[in-house]
Scaffold this motif. Structure first.
Motif, short mmCIF file in Angstrom:
data_model
loop_
_atom_site.label_atom_id
_atom_site.label_comp_id
_atom_site.label_asym_id
_atom_site.label_seq_id
_atom_site.Cartn_x
_atom_site.Cartn_y
_atom_site.Cartn_z
N VAL A 12 0.88 -1.16 0.00
CA VAL A 12 0.00 0.00 0.00
C VAL A 12 0.92 1.21 0.00
O VAL A 12 1.68 1.41 0.94
N ALA A 13 0.91 1.98 -1.07
CA ALA A 13 1.78 3.14 -1.18
C ALA A 13 1.04 4.38 -0.68
O ALA A 13 -0.02 4.72 -1.17
N MET A 27 8.44 11.72 -8.37
CA MET A 27 8.68 10.57 -7.52
C MET A 27 7.48 9.62 -7.50
O MET A 27 7.64 8.41 -7.51
N TRP A 28 6.25 10.17 -7.52
CA TRP A 28 5.08 9.31 -7.54
C TRP A 28 4.95 8.58 -8.87
O TRP A 28 4.60 7.41 -8.92
N VAL A 29 5.24 9.28 -9.97
CA VAL A 29 5.21 8.61 -11.28
C VAL A 29 6.22 7.47 -11.31
O VAL A 29 5.90 6.35 -11.71
N VAL A 32 4.95 4.57 -8.99
CA VAL A 32 3.81 3.82 -9.54
C VAL A 32 4.24 2.97 -10.73
O VAL A 32 3.85 1.80 -10.85
N LEU A 33 5.04 3.54 -11.62
CA LEU A 33 5.52 2.76 -12.77
C LEU A 33 6.37 1.58 -12.31
O LEU A 33 6.25 0.47 -12.85
N THR A 34 7.21 1.79 -11.32
CA THR A 34 8.04 0.71 -10.79
C THR A 34 7.18 -0.37 -10.17
O THR A 34 7.37 -1.57 -10.42
N LEU A 35 6.21 0.01 -9.36
CA LEU A 35 5.32 -0.96 -8.72
C LEU A 35 4.50 -1.74 -9.75
O LEU A 35 4.22 -2.92 -9.56
N PRO A 39 8.41 -0.46 -17.53
CA PRO A 39 9.71 0.20 -17.72
C PRO A 39 9.52 1.64 -18.20
O PRO A 39 8.56 1.95 -18.91
N PHE A 40 10.44 2.50 -17.80
CA PHE A 40 10.36 3.90 -18.22
C PHE A 40 11.76 4.47 -18.34
O PHE A 40 12.69 4.04 -17.68
N ASP A 41 11.87 5.47 -19.21
CA ASP A 41 13.12 6.19 -19.39
C ASP A 41 13.28 7.15 -18.21
O ASP A 41 12.31 7.77 -17.77
#
Length: 84
Positions: A12-13, A27-29, A32-35, A39-41
């Motif tokens: 739960v974030a 940081m939230w983006v 959330v993408l990591t969770l 993958p993201f640049d």
């Protein structure tokens, strides 16, 4: 975030406090993408205004001031609960 995700436990974030406006969205983006395992640049899109001072999702160095959390916490506690 990646280390916690790799534990394989339910997550739960939640947000905390003391954030700088330029840090919150990036940081939230990234979290959330990591969770979500997406993958993201690391580079922030060029459409983000430069005055937000966000060039990458990750920090290349720790924010300042460093190693002052305890002193700041004690200062806040003493101002909320002054000694008599």
């Amino acid at each position: 975030v990646r280390l916690v995700k790799n534990l394989g436990l339910p997550i739960v974030a939640l947000g905390g406090g003391g954030y700088a406006l330029q840090c919150v969205p990036r940081m939230w983006v990234a979290a959330v993408l990591t969770l979500a395992g997406i993958p993201f640049d690391d580079a922030i899109p060029a459409s983000i205004p430069r005055e937000w001072r966000m060039e990458t999702f990750s920090d290349t160095e720790l924010p300042l001031p460093r190693n002052q959390g305890r002193q700041e916490a004690e200062r806040v506690v003493s101002s909320v609960y002054p000694t008599h």
